[in-house]
Design a protein around this motif. Structure first.
Motif, PDB file in Angstrom:
ATOM      1  N   ALA A 204       8.894  -0.262   8.741  1.00 34.11           N
ATOM      2  CA  ALA A 204       8.612   0.271  10.078  1.00 34.11           C
ATOM      3  C   ALA A 204       7.164   0.853   9.619  1.00 34.11           C
ATOM      4  CB  ALA A 204       8.749   1.590  10.548  1.00 34.11           C
ATOM      5  N   GLN A 205       7.866   2.055   7.913  1.00 30.01           N
ATOM      6  CA  GLN A 205       6.930   2.490   7.215  1.00 30.01           C
ATOM      7  C   GLN A 205       5.746   1.651   5.688  1.00 30.01           C
ATOM      8  OE1 GLN A 205       9.753   4.806   5.040  1.00 30.01           O
ATOM      9  NE2 GLN A 205       9.328   6.791   6.551  1.00 30.01           N
ATOM     10  N   ALA A 206       6.579   0.839   6.317  1.00 28.78           N
ATOM     11  CA  ALA A 206       6.258   0.083   4.946  1.00 28.78           C
ATOM     12  C   ALA A 206       4.434  -0.921   6.050  1.00 28.78           C
ATOM     13  CB  ALA A 206       7.133  -1.513   4.229  1.00 28.78           C
ATOM     14  N   CYS A 207       5.590  -1.462   6.916  1.00 30.17           N
ATOM     15  CA  CYS A 207       4.310  -1.645   7.599  1.00 30.17           C
ATOM     16  C   CYS A 207       3.055  -0.850   8.026  1.00 30.17           C
ATOM     17  CB  CYS A 207       4.933  -2.698   9.218  1.00 30.17           C
ATOM     18  SG  CYS A 207       5.491  -4.341   9.025  1.00 30.17           S
ATOM     19  N   ASN A 208       3.524  -0.005   8.371  1.00 29.73           N
ATOM     20  CA  ASN A 208       2.635   1.242   8.620  1.00 29.73           C
ATOM     21  C   ASN A 208       1.785   1.247   7.552  1.00 29.73           C
ATOM     22  OD1 ASN A 208       2.878   2.495  11.482  1.00 29.73           O
ATOM     23  ND2 ASN A 208       4.473   3.651  10.474  1.00 29.73           N
ATOM     24  N   LEU A 209       1.444   1.070   6.124  1.00 30.45           N
ATOM     25  CA  LEU A 209       1.260   1.605   5.311  1.00 30.45           C
ATOM     26  C   LEU A 209      -0.101   0.597   5.092  1.00 30.45           C
ATOM     27  CD1 LEU A 209      -0.163   2.497   2.641  1.00 30.45           C
ATOM     28  CD2 LEU A 209       2.373   1.649   1.773  1.00 30.45           C
ATOM     29  N   ALA A 210       1.058  -0.806   5.389  1.00 29.21           N
ATOM     30  CA  ALA A 210       0.089  -2.095   5.349  1.00 29.21           C
ATOM     31  C   ALA A 210      -1.067  -2.168   6.298  1.00 29.21           C
ATOM     32  CB  ALA A 210       1.057  -3.513   5.739  1.00 29.21           C
ATOM     33  N   ARG A 211      -0.361  -2.252   7.713  1.00 29.22           N
ATOM     34  CA  ARG A 211      -1.609  -2.036   8.383  1.00 29.22           C
ATOM     35  C   ARG A 211      -2.707  -1.075   8.317  1.00 29.22           C
ATOM     36  NH1 ARG A 211      -0.331  -2.885  14.779  1.00 29.22           N
ATOM     37  NH2 ARG A 211      -3.140  -2.762  15.909  1.00 29.22           N
ATOM     38  N   LYS A 212      -2.284   0.235   7.771  1.00 26.55           N
ATOM     39  CA  LYS A 212      -3.605   0.992   6.960  1.00 26.55           C
ATOM     40  C   LYS A 212      -4.420   0.444   5.976  1.00 26.55           C
ATOM     41  CE  LYS A 212      -1.721   5.122   8.239  1.00 26.55           C
ATOM     42  NZ  LYS A 212      -0.873   6.636   7.893  1.00 26.55           N
ATOM     43  N   ALA A 213      -3.436  -0.245   5.386  1.00 23.93           N
ATOM     44  CA  ALA A 213      -4.483  -0.853   4.065  1.00 23.93           C
ATOM     45  C   ALA A 213      -5.680  -2.051   4.577  1.00 23.93           C
ATOM     46  CB  ALA A 213      -3.845  -1.909   3.056  1.00 23.93           C
ATOM     47  N   ALA A 214      -5.229  -2.915   6.846  1.00 25.32           N
ATOM     48  CA  ALA A 214      -5.669  -4.000   6.135  1.00 25.32           C
ATOM     49  C   ALA A 214      -7.111  -3.763   6.435  1.00 25.32           C
ATOM     50  CB  ALA A 214      -4.988  -4.435   7.463  1.00 25.32           C
ATOM     51  N   VAL A 215      -7.474  -2.205   6.835  1.00 22.86           N
ATOM     52  CA  VAL A 215      -8.878  -2.359   7.961  1.00 22.86           C
ATOM     53  C   VAL A 215      -9.472  -1.520   6.920  1.00 22.86           C
ATOM     54  CG1 VAL A 215      -7.972  -1.179   9.625  1.00 22.86           C
ATOM     55  CG2 VAL A 215      -7.911   0.293   8.303  1.00 22.86           C
ATOM     56  N   THR A 216      -9.122  -1.531   4.990  1.00 23.57           N
ATOM     57  CA  THR A 216      -9.444  -1.098   5.025  1.00 23.57           C
ATOM     58  C   THR A 216     -10.006  -2.525   3.207  1.00 23.57           C
ATOM     59  OG1 THR A 216      -8.423  -1.625   2.339  1.00 23.57           O
ATOM     60  CG2 THR A 216      -8.793   0.428   3.834  1.00 23.57           C
TER      61      THR A 216
END
Length: 490
Positions: free
Chosen positions: A175-187
């Motif tokens: 969940a933490q890895a995917c949280n970070l990935a989703r935040k990265a996605a919008v950049t």
């Protein structure tokens, strides 16, 4: 079997009188698939072969009564609805039937076709509503867990805790890895994904692309491992006809083809130092120069790179350019190996079973608890890919409507003993000397490492920080051999 391309379930009619049985089948087969049996024992045999939803049985039969038959199915097939056709008139007889056999409904003789069809329809509708209620209850419970985790700062959204595009998970680490990935996605920054082979790095990359502003443009992937520089340059930057042997036509290249979108570079750690320079220039300038030409063009491409080896360590060893590493790691996402997130194994197994069963048009009743215990006991050196392959094999071996059980598993899983106490647990309680306890724990650690790497001495020695000779001495000292894999470890 009398079948109709049906409207709602598989029914089983049980009656020893051929004419009555035929009349019941005729009444029901216009709307349902119908099996028929002349006795309780024949009906029990059919239940073992077919995923029956509802049974209609006569009370009076030669080998066993309808109540006795239903009492047995209540234990062997508790999910099947039971309707008794009877001439009962005494309330105490009905109460006994309900208590002993959990009869859903009684149909009095002589039965009327319209009335019988209505009872069957209502029974199946009620069963479906109950199933949906269970699913909703499970989702609500899961939502409660999500809200609790949100307050602890682990996750932000419900969908992120169990699904990120096609990534399925339940563990906090994922969940933490995917949280970070989703935040990265919008950049629009590059993303560097680390993870062992089979953990789902490309799925993570696709999810980042899907949740980004580039989702309407192409996502193209290239594995950089084991490709010579010339061929890799051609695949990514393109080439002109005749620029090298075998170049019989122009090639656009992935960077120009994905203009506006995303390019995923897997095994980025394997590219040569000279190609690292070309890649660094592209990341800095966004310019593409195909082989065999002096023409350049600008491409607006986001790079997502992945490696199964830590690039930071390769930089320290002088095997990877530091400036390229910093360019690639706009966001750095680490996917934990499956052995470090056992909470994900049940949800991944259930998802894979449903996916592969649907792909071959087969219904699977579920996965047995013993199978789940053995899956959670396996170290999964091949990670999610290995788990999916095992579940896919089990689905292929299972019959229609059957639970996935241990007999469907591969031999290496069957040999596992998930309930067997390890020497590490004994270490905490035993009366041995300190030296004996330390040796016991060391033997356990060596054994588990060998099992994780399928008895590959080089990998196990590297993980344990030993030389191959040192590992061989440990194996000899503790009398370990591959036969220990038969029991899942010492």
């Amino acid at each position: 079997m009398n079948a109709h391309p049906g409207l709602g379930g598989l029914l089983l009619v049980v009656d020893d009188e051929p004419q009555v049985r035929a009349a019941l089948v005729r009444c029901l087969q216009e709307q349902y698939e119908v099996l028929s049996a002349a006795s309780g024992s024949e009906a029990l045999s059919l239940l073992g072969k077919h995923p029956v939803d509802l049974i209609l049985s006569d009370q009076r039969m030669p080998d066993m009564s309808g109540v006795d038959f239903f009492a047995r199915t209540r234990i062997s097939h508790p999910e099947v609805l039971r309707i008794l056709i009877t001439g009962y008139s005494e309330p105490e007889d009905m109460i006994r039937s309900i208590n002993e056999a959990a009869v859903y409904q009684f149909v009095a003789k002589p039965w009327q076709p319209d009335h019988l069809l209505l009872i069957v329809k209502r029974a199946l509708e009620g069963r479906e509503l109950a199933r949906r209620h269970r699913l909703l209850s499970r989702e609500l419970k899961f939502a409660d867990d999500v809200l609790r985790r949100e307050t602890e700062g682990i996750v932000k959204l419900l969908q992120e805790t169990y699904r990120f595009d096609r990534l399925i998970f339940a563990s906090d680490g994922m969940a933490q890895a995917c949280n970070l990935a989703r935040k990265a996605a919008v950049t629009d920054l590059p993303v560097l994904i680390h993870g062992e082979t089979g953990t789902g790095k490309e799925l993570m990359a696709r999810a980042v692309h899907f949740f980004s502003q580039r989702s309407d443009y192409p996502f193209l992937a290239q594995n950089c491992g084991a490709l010579p520089d010339e061929l890799l340059h051609s695949e990514l930057f393109g080439h002109k006809r005749g620029s090298f042997t075998g170049a019989i036509g122009d090639r656009l290249g992935l960077f120009p083809a994905a203009d506006g979108g995303t390019v995923f570079l897997d095994e980025i750690s394997e590219v040569s130092p000279s190609f690292q320079v070309s890649l660094l220039r592209f990341l800095q300038e966004g310019e593409v120069k195909p082989l065999g030409t002096n023409d350049t063009r600008h491409c607006n491409v986001r790079i997502i790179a992945a490696s199964n080896r830590p690039l930071k360590e390769l930089v320290q060893q002088g095997k990877f350019r530091q400036d390229l590493y910093f360019r690639l790691r706009g966001f750095e996402v680490d996917i934990p190996p499956l052995r470090e997130r056992p909470d994900d194994i049940p949800v991944l197994a259930e998802y894979a079973a449903e996916k592969y069963a649907e792909a071959i048009g087969r219904k699977i009743a579920g996965i047995s608890q013993e199978v789940m215990r053995r899956l959670k006991a396996h170290p999964f050196p091949g990670n999610v890919r290995e788990l999916e392959n095992e579940v896919r094999r089990m689905v292929a071996l299972a019959e229609e409507g059957e639970f996935l059980s241990v007999r469907h598993m591969s031999p290496e899983f069957v040999r596992l003993a998930p309930n067997k106490e390890t020497s590490a647990a004994v270490f905490l309680r035993g009366k041995e000397t300190l030296k004996q306890k330390v040796e016991s724990l060391e033997a356990e650690l060596v054994t588990q490492s060998l099992l994780r790497h399928k008895w590959n001495h080089s990998r196990a020695a590297r993980e344990l920080g030993l030389s191959r000779v040192g590992l061989a001495n440990k194996i000899k000292r503790y009398q370990l051999d591959e036969r220990q894999m038969e029991g899942g470890g010492s």
